[in-house]
Enzyme design. Structure first.
Site, PDB file in Angstrom:
ATOM      1  N   PRO A  37       0.978  -1.188   0.053  1.00 56.00           N
ATOM      2  CA  PRO A  37      -0.229  -0.111  -0.086  1.00 56.00           C
ATOM      3  C   PRO A  37       0.913   1.188  -0.029  1.00 56.00           C
ATOM      4  CG  PRO A  37      -0.665  -1.403   1.615  1.00 56.00           C
ATOM      5  CD  PRO A  37       0.792  -1.965   1.041  1.00 56.00           C
ATOM      6  N   GLU A  38       0.494   2.107  -0.976  1.00 54.62           N
ATOM      7  CA  GLU A  38       1.297   3.489  -0.779  1.00 54.62           C
ATOM      8  C   GLU A  38       0.290   4.507  -0.065  1.00 54.62           C
ATOM      9  OE1 GLU A  38       3.493   4.178  -4.340  1.00 54.62           O
ATOM     10  OE2 GLU A  38       3.367   2.065  -4.945  1.00 54.62           O
TER      11      GLU A  38
ATOM     12  N   LYS B 194       2.598   6.665   5.125  1.00 60.58           N
ATOM     13  CA  LYS B 194       2.110   5.333   5.244  1.00 60.58           C
ATOM     14  C   LYS B 194       1.865   4.714   6.548  1.00 60.58           C
ATOM     15  CE  LYS B 194       5.056   4.039   1.558  1.00 60.58           C
ATOM     16  NZ  LYS B 194       6.044   2.967   0.957  1.00 60.58           N
TER      17      LYS B 194
ATOM     18  N   ARG C  69      14.281  -2.929  -3.992  1.00 60.86           N
ATOM     19  CA  ARG C  69      12.990  -2.726  -4.312  1.00 60.86           C
ATOM     20  C   ARG C  69      12.617  -2.664  -5.818  1.00 60.86           C
ATOM     21  NH1 ARG C  69       9.788  -0.079  -0.442  1.00 60.86           N
ATOM     22  NH2 ARG C  69       8.111  -0.479  -1.767  1.00 60.86           N
TER      23      ARG C  69
END
Ligand SMILES: [Zn+2]
Length: 259
Positions: free
Chosen positions: A2-3, A51, A248
Site C-alpha cells: 500500500p502506498e 504510510k 525494491r
C-alpha cells in the site's frame, strides 16, 4: 504494498466507522500489547501520516499501525466474520462497526503526546494538510549523490511514495531512476508531479496515472515489464534498486528515461 493514497483511504474508512463512538471491544493480538484494553473509551479520530496510521483514543492514547507489505484494515458491521483469526493483529469495535487489522506490519500503543517517536522522522506528507513541497525538495537535495529512485522511497525525505508512484513519476518526468539527485534540473517539478499523482488517486482504489481507468491501460510502466512503452514502443525494463535486503522493484523505459 500500500502506498500513501491507499493509507489515506484506509484512514477515511476508519474515521467513518470509529470516530466519536465508544469502543466496546479492543483486542490486541501482538505480544507487547496483549493485555491492553481500550474498552469504554471513545475514538477521537484516525490520521494518516505517509504510510502510517494514527488512531487517537480518549484519554490521551494513540494506536499506531502500519500496513507494511500486505496489511489491511477491514471495516464491517459489528460481529461479522472477516479474516482467519491467525492473521488478525488488532480489532477495534463499537456497537455498530468493527475494524479488523489483518497482517499489520506494526501495532503500537503510545501516549498521544509521544506520537513523534513513531512518525517524527517522516518528511512532509504528500497528502497531508501541511504538505510542504519546499521542505521535501530541501531534504532531497541534502543528499545530492543519492539516486533519485532511492531518495523518493525514503520516507524521511517525503512520505507516501512507494514503488508504483516512484516508477510512474520518474517515467512521466523522463528521468532515469539511477540519476543522482544533484543532477536533476527540476526537482521541484518532479516533487510536484508526484504529489499530483497521489492526490489524483486518493479517492479511488487502484492506481491510474495515464488518465485511463481500465486496468490494462492505467499505468505507464508499473506492471508492464517487457511490454512496449505507450510513448515510444521500447520494451519496459524491470530491475531492482537499493541494497539487500531493502532492494525494491523499479520499472522504466530506456527510451523515454535515458541514462
Ligand atoms: Zn518510452
Amino acid at each position: 504494498m500500500p502506498e500513501g493514497d491507499a493509507v489515506y483511504r484506509t484512514a477515511a474508512r476508519l474515521r467513518g466507522a470509529l470516530d466519536g463512538r465508544t469502543l466496546t471491544r479492543s483486542d490486541f493480538r501482538v505480544p507487547q500489547h496483549a493485555t491492553a484494553d481500550l474498552t469504554g473509551r471513545a475514538v477521537l479520530t484516525t490520521l494518516s501520516r505517509g504510510k502510517h496510521l494514527l488512531t487517537r483514543v480518549e484519554g490521551g492514547l494513540t494506536v499506531h499501525t502500519h500496513l507494511r507489505m500486505d496489511g489491511s484494515w477491514l471495516v464491517t458491521p459489528a460481529g461479522r466474520r472477516t479474516a482467519p483469526g491467525d492473521r488478525v493483529r488488532l480489532i477495534l469495535a463499537n456497537a455498530e462497526w468493527q475494524a479488523v487489522g489483518v497482517r499489520l506490519g506494526m501495532v503500537d500503543l503510545v501516549r498521544t503526546g509521544d506520537e513523534a517517536r513513531l512518525v517524527g522522522h517522516l518528511g512532509p506528507d504528500l497528502l497531508g494538510a501541511d504538505w510542504d513541497p519546499g521542505e521535501a525538495v530541501r531534504r532531497l537535495r541534502a543528499a545530492p549523490g543519492r539516486t533519485i529512485g532511492e531518495a523518493l522511497l525514503d520516507q524521511r525525505n517525503l512520505a507516501g511514495i512507494g514503488t508504483i508512484f516512484r516508477a510512474e513519476t520518474l517515467f512521466l518526468r523522463g528521468v532515469w531512476p539511477w540519476k543522482k539527485v544533484g543532477e536533476i534540473e527540476d526537482l521541484d517539478g518532479l516533487v510536484a508531479l508526484a504529489q499530483r499523482l497521489l492526490d489524483a488517486n486518493k479517492a479511488h482504489a487502484g492506481t491510474v496515472t495515464t488518465g485511463d481507468r481500465r486496468p490494462a491501460n492505467a499505468t505507464w510502466v508499473y506492471g508492464r515489464a517487457g511490454r512496449p512503452c505507450r510513448r515510444c514502443g521500447t520494451r519496459i525494463s524491470r530491475g531492482e534498486m537499493g541494497m539487500r535486503p531493502q532492494e525494491r522493484l523499479i520499472l522504466w523505459c530506456a527510451g523515454c528515461q535515458p541514462r
